[in-house]
Design an enzyme around this catalytic site. Structure first.
Site, PDB file in Angstrom:
ATOM      1  N   ARG A  22      35.079  44.520 -63.209  1.00  0.00           N
ATOM      2  CA  ARG A  22      36.236  45.420 -63.169  1.00  0.00           C
ATOM      3  C   ARG A  22      35.925  46.840 -63.649  1.00  0.00           C
ATOM      4  NH1 ARG A  22      41.434  43.217 -63.995  1.00  0.00           N
ATOM      5  NH2 ARG A  22      40.351  41.470 -64.968  1.00  0.00           N
ATOM      6  N   ARG A  29      47.176  40.792 -57.392  1.00  0.00           N
ATOM      7  CA  ARG A  29      47.260  40.829 -58.857  1.00  0.00           C
ATOM      8  C   ARG A  29      48.695  40.865 -59.391  1.00  0.00           C
ATOM      9  NH1 ARG A  29      45.437  43.927 -62.052  1.00  0.00           N
ATOM     10  NH2 ARG A  29      44.423  42.430 -63.431  1.00  0.00           N
ATOM     11  N   CYS A  59      56.811  36.862 -46.666  1.00  0.00           N
ATOM     12  CA  CYS A  59      58.018  36.063 -46.910  1.00  0.00           C
ATOM     13  C   CYS A  59      57.909  35.261 -48.192  1.00  0.00           C
ATOM     14  CB  CYS A  59      58.257  35.158 -45.713  1.00  0.00           C
ATOM     15  SG  CYS A  59      58.474  36.135 -44.237  1.00  0.00           S
TER      16      CYS A  59
HETATM   17  N1  LLP Z   1      30.913  37.224 -65.664  1.00  0.00           N
HETATM   18  C1  LLP Z   1      31.597  36.084 -65.473  1.00  0.00           C
HETATM   19  C2  LLP Z   1      30.948  34.789 -65.747  1.00  0.00           C
HETATM   20  C3  LLP Z   1      32.925  36.134 -65.008  1.00  0.00           C
HETATM   21  O1  LLP Z   1      33.597  35.002 -64.837  1.00  0.00           O
HETATM   22  C4  LLP Z   1      33.525  37.389 -64.741  1.00  0.00           C
HETATM   23  C5  LLP Z   1      34.893  37.476 -64.246  1.00  0.00           C
HETATM   24  C6  LLP Z   1      32.760  38.551 -64.948  1.00  0.00           C
HETATM   25  C7  LLP Z   1      31.466  38.430 -65.411  1.00  0.00           C
HETATM   26  C8  LLP Z   1      33.304  39.910 -64.701  1.00  0.00           C
HETATM   27  O2  LLP Z   1      34.354  40.204 -65.543  1.00  0.00           O
HETATM   28  P1  LLP Z   1      35.009  41.673 -65.566  1.00  0.00           P
HETATM   29  O3  LLP Z   1      33.966  42.615 -66.099  1.00  0.00           O
HETATM   30  O4  LLP Z   1      35.380  42.012 -64.170  1.00  0.00           O
HETATM   31  O5  LLP Z   1      36.156  41.526 -66.441  1.00  0.00           O
HETATM   32  N2  LLP Z   1      40.999  38.171 -60.767  1.00  0.00           N
HETATM   33  C9  LLP Z   1      41.208  38.565 -62.154  1.00  0.00           C
HETATM   34  C10 LLP Z   1      39.922  38.671 -62.912  1.00  0.00           C
HETATM   35  C11 LLP Z   1      39.069  37.417 -62.887  1.00  0.00           C
HETATM   36  C12 LLP Z   1      37.788  37.545 -63.636  1.00  0.00           C
HETATM   37  C13 LLP Z   1      36.903  36.394 -63.358  1.00  0.00           C
HETATM   38  N3  LLP Z   1      35.623  36.457 -64.003  1.00  0.00           N
HETATM   39  C14 LLP Z   1      41.999  39.856 -62.180  1.00  0.00           C
HETATM   40  O6  LLP Z   1      42.331  40.380 -61.126  1.00  0.00           O
HETATM   41  O7  LLP Z   1      42.340  40.355 -63.245  1.00  0.00           O
END
Ligand code: LLP
Length: 426
Positions: A281, A317, A354
């Site tokens: 992210r 989201r 919908c």
């Molecule tokens: N490493 C692992 C093992 C992970 O499971 C994830 C994210 C990351 C790295 C990366 O995390 P970040 O830096 O992006 O926070 N769909 C959700 C977020 C799901 C995150 C899943 N794992 C949302 O839209 O907020």
């Protein structure tokens, strides 16, 4: 750095007015900025540099956040590695010019086919999440005559204080090896002929704004690393996952990379192991927006609805996590025929799908006319990556802005291809 600025032709990304993007590629459309992506990566590298760690760290972009080939290719060119969670993501990384030896493979359920593909490609490390996965991986590695490089993903039982759906580091989560079982599993791993113990991994959740839980997890991990070393199991690298949060609301700033990472990096500075991070992210989220057009204004007794041409299938989201994304008017390129400007009022910004859960924003104070363009901000991460074809809606186009140029990096899907893989009964 803010992704958008106001120019004489309305809101723009770098030097390209969003109205021109809409005119050329239509809406809904994801728009990313090359400069913003590069800056986000640079902030990580600079933070590592400031602690003297740049030379022995690998920033593995978490592909799941946004897996467009152009974005992967850009990060590969910047020197990034990749954190993958499927064979599909591995294939994308390789197709985008990433190298396998900078890939770490996370995830609680890897199929044998995926294990084999990753072994054959020669990835940097498997982040193993259970005893059973370790045995399976050992078997698969044996069957292809290789040794699998392995980290155990440990679950430090730390509360990341984020949305429960994206919190992964508590012992109630499905993720990781229970902290109390990790030591014995390392000994088992070290005894397996087709496993090569390389490192340790930990990821406690996503959209973390407070660095304290990650620092607490790092302390636990480092203590385990030292205990393993004393038992003769010396690890080469420490992977502290991703999770750094970003800004979703103008009035709620997120910490800068340097500030968020500093407590963690301070703990690592004097050590000899290499470091791996898995940011998703924070590398792409604020570097992208979703451009959409107001199709219908529907004033009501209780609520006023603005129905736009993007929906929950494009950006899930809000529906899934009740997540907030700032929504702003582009302010040019509107196709409204009437010169009258709608009065400012509180709108429910909703899509055409919908479902009552199909909303992009509640209670947004905006002056709208039908035909207006809106930008849904901070949509670069987990936006297009989680998009679906629900309601048989083709997925949006994606455009990368680079200075005054715009590049179509994914064309809009067409309707015929949505059902092309399907067949009717004979
Ligand atoms: N490493 C692992 C093992 C992970 O499971 C994830 C994210 C990351 C790295 C990366 O995390 P970040 O830096 O992006 O926070 N769909 C959700 C977020 C799901 C995150 C899943 N794992 C949302 O839209 O907020």
């Amino acid at each position: 750095m803010s992704l958008t600025s106001m120019g004489k032709n309305g809101l723009q990304v770098e030097s390209v007015p969003l109205s021109e993007v809409a005119q050329r590629f239509g809406t809904p459309c994801y728009v990313y900025s090359r400069a913003a992506l590069t800056a986000a990566y640079g902030a990580y590298r600079d933070a590592l540099q400031a602690h003297g760690l740049a030379g022995r760290s690998l920033i593995c972009y978490a592909v799941k956040a946004n897996s467009n080939l152009a974005i992967l290719n850009l990060f590969a060119r910047l020197g990034a590695g990749f954190d993958i969670v499927s064979g599909g993501e591995l294939a994308r990384v390789l197709a985008a010019g990433g190298t396998a030896d900078k890939v770490v493979f996370s995830g609680v359920g890897k199929s044998r086919t995926e294990m084999r593909a990753a072994l054959e490609a020669g990835i940097h490390c498997f982040n193993v999440e259970s005893a059973s996965e370790l045995e399976q991986l050992s078997e698969v590695a044996g069957s292809v005559g290789r040794r699998a490089p392995v980290s155990l993903r440990v679950n430090p039982d730390v509360d990341a204080k984020t949305h429960p759906y994206i919190s992964t580091g508590l012992k109630t989560a499905k993720f990781g090896v229970a902290f109390g079982e990790a030591f014995d599993l390392y000994r088992r791993a070290a005894s397996l002929a087709h496993i090569s113990v390389k490192g340790i991994d930990c990821h406690i959740g996503s959209q973390l704004l407070d660095p304290a839980p990650a620092a607490e997890a790092a302390d636990k991990v480092l203590a385990l690393v030292d205990r393993l070393a004393a038992a003769g199991i010396a690890l080469e690298h420490i992977d502290l996952g991703g999770g750094m949060g970003i800004q979703y609301r103008a009035d709620e700033p997120a910490p800068a990379a340097a500030a968020y990472l500093s407590p963690m990096l301070a703990r690592l500075a004097g050590r000899r192991e290499k470091l791996v991070f898995e940011p998703g992210r924070s590398l792409v989220g604020n570097a992208g927006l979703l451009l959409t057009r107001v199709d219908v204004l529907k004033p009501g007794e209780e609520k006023h609805f603005a129905v736009v041409d993007a929906a929950m299938n494009d950006l899930m989201r809000p529906a899934l996590y009740d997540a907030w994304h700032d929504i702003v008017k582009v302010g040019a390129g509107d196709t409204a025929t009437s010169a009258a400007t709608g009065a400012s009022m509180s709108y429910e910004i909703v899509g055409p799908v919908c479902e009552s859960g199909d909303f992009l924003g509640h209670d947004r104070e905006l002056a709208l006319n039908e035909g207006d363009l809106l930008a849904i901000l901070s949509a670069g991460a987990y936006g297009m990556a989680m998009a679906s074809n629900y309601n048989s809606r083709p997925r949006a186009a994606e455009v990368m802005v680079d200075g005054d140029a715009m590049h179509l990096i994914r064309r809009r899907e067409n309707i015929a291809e949505l059902f092309a893989p399907e067949t009717v009964l004979p």
